[in-house]
Design a protein around this motif. Sequence first.
Motif, PDB file in Angstrom:
ATOM      1  N   ASP A  88      -1.715  -7.301  22.851  1.00  0.00           N
ATOM      2  CA  ASP A  88      -0.725  -7.277  23.931  1.00  0.00           C
ATOM      3  C   ASP A  88       0.402  -6.296  23.630  1.00  0.00           C
ATOM      4  OD1 ASP A  88      -2.159  -9.101  25.436  1.00  0.00           O
ATOM      5  OD2 ASP A  88      -1.037 -10.825  24.717  1.00  0.00           O
ATOM      6  N   ASP A  89       1.602  -6.816  23.347  1.00  0.00           N
ATOM      7  CA  ASP A  89       2.781  -5.962  23.154  1.00  0.00           C
ATOM      8  C   ASP A  89       3.218  -5.924  21.699  1.00  0.00           C
ATOM      9  OD1 ASP A  89       3.651  -8.557  22.908  1.00  0.00           O
ATOM     10  OD2 ASP A  89       5.415  -8.314  24.190  1.00  0.00           O
ATOM     11  N   ARG A  90       2.268  -6.133  20.787  1.00  0.00           N
ATOM     12  CA  ARG A  90       2.632  -6.167  19.369  1.00  0.00           C
ATOM     13  C   ARG A  90       1.474  -5.696  18.505  1.00  0.00           C
ATOM     14  NH1 ARG A  90       4.778 -11.789  19.189  1.00  0.00           N
ATOM     15  NH2 ARG A  90       5.313 -11.130  21.256  1.00  0.00           N
ATOM     16  N   VAL A  91       1.842  -5.320  17.292  1.00  0.00           N
ATOM     17  CA  VAL A  91       0.829  -4.967  16.301  1.00  0.00           C
ATOM     18  C   VAL A  91       1.244  -5.603  14.977  1.00  0.00           C
ATOM     19  CG1 VAL A  91       1.885  -2.709  15.808  1.00  0.00           C
ATOM     20  CG2 VAL A  91      -0.504  -3.106  15.214  1.00  0.00           C
ATOM     21  N   PHE A  92       0.294  -6.321  14.377  1.00  0.00           N
ATOM     22  CA  PHE A  92       0.543  -6.943  13.083  1.00  0.00           C
ATOM     23  C   PHE A  92      -0.002  -6.001  12.020  1.00  0.00           C
ATOM     24  CE2 PHE A  92      -0.247  -9.885   9.549  1.00  0.00           C
ATOM     25  CZ  PHE A  92       1.004 -10.470   9.462  1.00  0.00           C
ATOM     26  N   MET A  93       0.849  -5.631  11.078  1.00  0.00           N
ATOM     27  CA  MET A  93       0.489  -4.677  10.039  1.00  0.00           C
ATOM     28  C   MET A  93       0.398  -5.405   8.705  1.00  0.00           C
ATOM     29  SD  MET A  93       3.067  -1.538  11.147  1.00  0.00           S
ATOM     30  CE  MET A  93       4.468  -2.262  10.295  1.00  0.00           C
ATOM     31  N   GLU A  94      -0.723  -5.252   8.030  1.00  0.00           N
ATOM     32  CA  GLU A  94      -0.870  -5.785   6.680  1.00  0.00           C
ATOM     33  C   GLU A  94      -0.891  -4.596   5.743  1.00  0.00           C
ATOM     34  OE1 GLU A  94      -3.915  -9.096   6.463  1.00  0.00           O
ATOM     35  OE2 GLU A  94      -4.242  -8.308   8.494  1.00  0.00           O
ATOM     36  N   TYR A  95      -0.083  -4.673   4.678  1.00  0.00           N
ATOM     37  CA  TYR A  95       0.003  -3.551   3.750  1.00  0.00           C
ATOM     38  C   TYR A  95       0.412  -4.033   2.368  1.00  0.00           C
ATOM     39  CZ  TYR A  95       5.003  -3.609   5.203  1.00  0.00           C
ATOM     40  OH  TYR A  95       6.294  -3.950   5.504  1.00  0.00           O
ATOM     41  N   VAL A  96       0.269  -3.123   1.402  1.00  0.00           N
ATOM     42  CA  VAL A  96       0.725  -3.397   0.050  1.00  0.00           C
ATOM     43  C   VAL A  96       1.951  -2.531  -0.203  1.00  0.00           C
ATOM     44  CG1 VAL A  96       0.157  -3.373  -2.406  1.00  0.00           C
ATOM     45  CG2 VAL A  96      -1.611  -3.939  -0.727  1.00  0.00           C
ATOM     46  N   ARG A  97       2.990  -3.159  -0.749  1.00  0.00           N
ATOM     47  CA  ARG A  97       4.235  -2.479  -1.107  1.00  0.00           C
ATOM     48  C   ARG A  97       4.143  -2.117  -2.586  1.00  0.00           C
ATOM     49  NH1 ARG A  97       8.908  -4.120  -3.814  1.00  0.00           N
ATOM     50  NH2 ARG A  97      10.878  -3.279  -3.045  1.00  0.00           N
ATOM     51  N   TYR A  98       4.267  -0.828  -2.866  1.00  0.00           N
ATOM     52  CA  TYR A  98       4.231  -0.331  -4.237  1.00  0.00           C
ATOM     53  C   TYR A  98       5.600   0.217  -4.619  1.00  0.00           C
ATOM     54  CZ  TYR A  98      -0.866  -0.378  -3.740  1.00  0.00           C
ATOM     55  OH  TYR A  98      -2.166  -0.763  -3.525  1.00  0.00           O
ATOM     56  N   VAL A  99       6.079  -0.218  -5.785  1.00  0.00           N
ATOM     57  CA  VAL A  99       7.304   0.317  -6.379  1.00  0.00           C
ATOM     58  C   VAL A  99       7.053   0.366  -7.878  1.00  0.00           C
ATOM     59  CG1 VAL A  99       9.744  -0.074  -6.856  1.00  0.00           C
ATOM     60  CG2 VAL A  99       8.823  -0.627  -4.593  1.00  0.00           C
ATOM     61  N   SER A 100       7.294   1.501  -8.495  1.00  0.00           N
ATOM     62  CA  SER A 100       7.117   1.639  -9.946  1.00  0.00           C
ATOM     63  C   SER A 100       7.938   0.583 -10.672  1.00  0.00           C
ATOM     64  CB  SER A 100       7.566   3.021 -10.417  1.00  0.00           C
ATOM     65  OG  SER A 100       6.763   4.017  -9.847  1.00  0.00           O
ATOM     66  N   GLY A 101       7.300  -0.090 -11.633  1.00  0.00           N
ATOM     67  CA  GLY A 101       7.983  -1.092 -12.436  1.00  0.00           C
ATOM     68  C   GLY A 101       8.073  -2.466 -11.797  1.00  0.00           C
ATOM     69  N   GLU A 102       7.558  -2.617 -10.569  1.00  0.00           N
ATOM     70  CA  GLU A 102       7.555  -3.912  -9.894  1.00  0.00           C
ATOM     71  C   GLU A 102       6.120  -4.326  -9.604  1.00  0.00           C
ATOM     72  OE1 GLU A 102      10.000  -4.279  -6.416  1.00  0.00           O
ATOM     73  OE2 GLU A 102      11.719  -3.295  -7.359  1.00  0.00           O
ATOM     74  N   GLU A 103       5.929  -5.623  -9.472  1.00  0.00           N
ATOM     75  CA  GLU A 103       4.610  -6.135  -9.104  1.00  0.00           C
ATOM     76  C   GLU A 103       4.301  -5.718  -7.667  1.00  0.00           C
ATOM     77  OE1 GLU A 103       2.573 -10.516  -8.634  1.00  0.00           O
ATOM     78  OE2 GLU A 103       4.043 -10.231 -10.242  1.00  0.00           O
ATOM     79  N   ASP A 104       3.031  -5.329  -7.415  1.00  0.00           N
ATOM     80  CA  ASP A 104       2.628  -4.982  -6.055  1.00  0.00           C
ATOM     81  C   ASP A 104       2.818  -6.194  -5.154  1.00  0.00           C
ATOM     82  OD1 ASP A 104       1.882  -2.578  -7.184  1.00  0.00           O
ATOM     83  OD2 ASP A 104      -0.268  -3.010  -7.150  1.00  0.00           O
ATOM     84  N   LEU A 105       3.226  -5.960  -3.915  1.00  0.00           N
ATOM     85  CA  LEU A 105       3.528  -7.046  -2.995  1.00  0.00           C
ATOM     86  C   LEU A 105       2.698  -6.896  -1.726  1.00  0.00           C
ATOM     87  CD1 LEU A 105       5.407  -9.503  -2.402  1.00  0.00           C
ATOM     88  CD2 LEU A 105       7.011  -7.858  -1.389  1.00  0.00           C
ATOM     89  N   TYR A 106       1.942  -7.933  -1.389  1.00  0.00           N
ATOM     90  CA  TYR A 106       1.176  -7.966  -0.145  1.00  0.00           C
ATOM     91  C   TYR A 106       2.126  -8.394   0.975  1.00  0.00           C
ATOM     92  CZ  TYR A 106      -2.495  -9.194   3.163  1.00  0.00           C
ATOM     93  OH  TYR A 106      -3.298  -9.265   4.271  1.00  0.00           O
ATOM     94  N   VAL A 107       2.185  -7.602   2.049  1.00  0.00           N
ATOM     95  CA  VAL A 107       3.156  -7.817   3.113  1.00  0.00           C
ATOM     96  C   VAL A 107       2.462  -7.862   4.472  1.00  0.00           C
ATOM     97  CG1 VAL A 107       5.236  -6.868   4.232  1.00  0.00           C
ATOM     98  CG2 VAL A 107       4.879  -6.535   1.774  1.00  0.00           C
ATOM     99  N   GLY A 108       2.994  -8.713   5.336  1.00  0.00           N
ATOM    100  CA  GLY A 108       2.627  -8.703   6.748  1.00  0.00           C
ATOM    101  C   GLY A 108       3.875  -8.364   7.537  1.00  0.00           C
TER     102      GLY A 108
END
Length: 120
Positions: free
Chosen positions: A82-102
Amino acid sequence: MNSSELNEIAQHWFAAFNEKDLDRLLALYNDNAEHFSPKLKVRHPETKGLIKGKEALQAWWRDAFDRLPSLHYQIIRLTPHDDRVFMEYVRYVSGEEDLYVGEMLEIQNGIIIKSSVFHR
């Protein structure tokens, strides 16, 4: 909007974010857009995680880009509806644990009016 148009907005969003191009990123948003993020709630408790308007968005992302020069996102999946999009991604930052994000982008007339981030 159809699915391909919603996915295209999401793809533009990721490209602008990963290139740290604030002008391109902000151009995707309505002037009065809202953004909710658990990380925003932690860094700026007074907001309760919610900011409104392009000026606040710009300040939030500028701070993130300055503090975390290696910050980037990798798309896992885009789910338009409809009028939205759900994005699933991984957040990467050096020195931090990878984070799964919606993250949900709510879109009206081809412009993001609200974004909401979800993660643990």
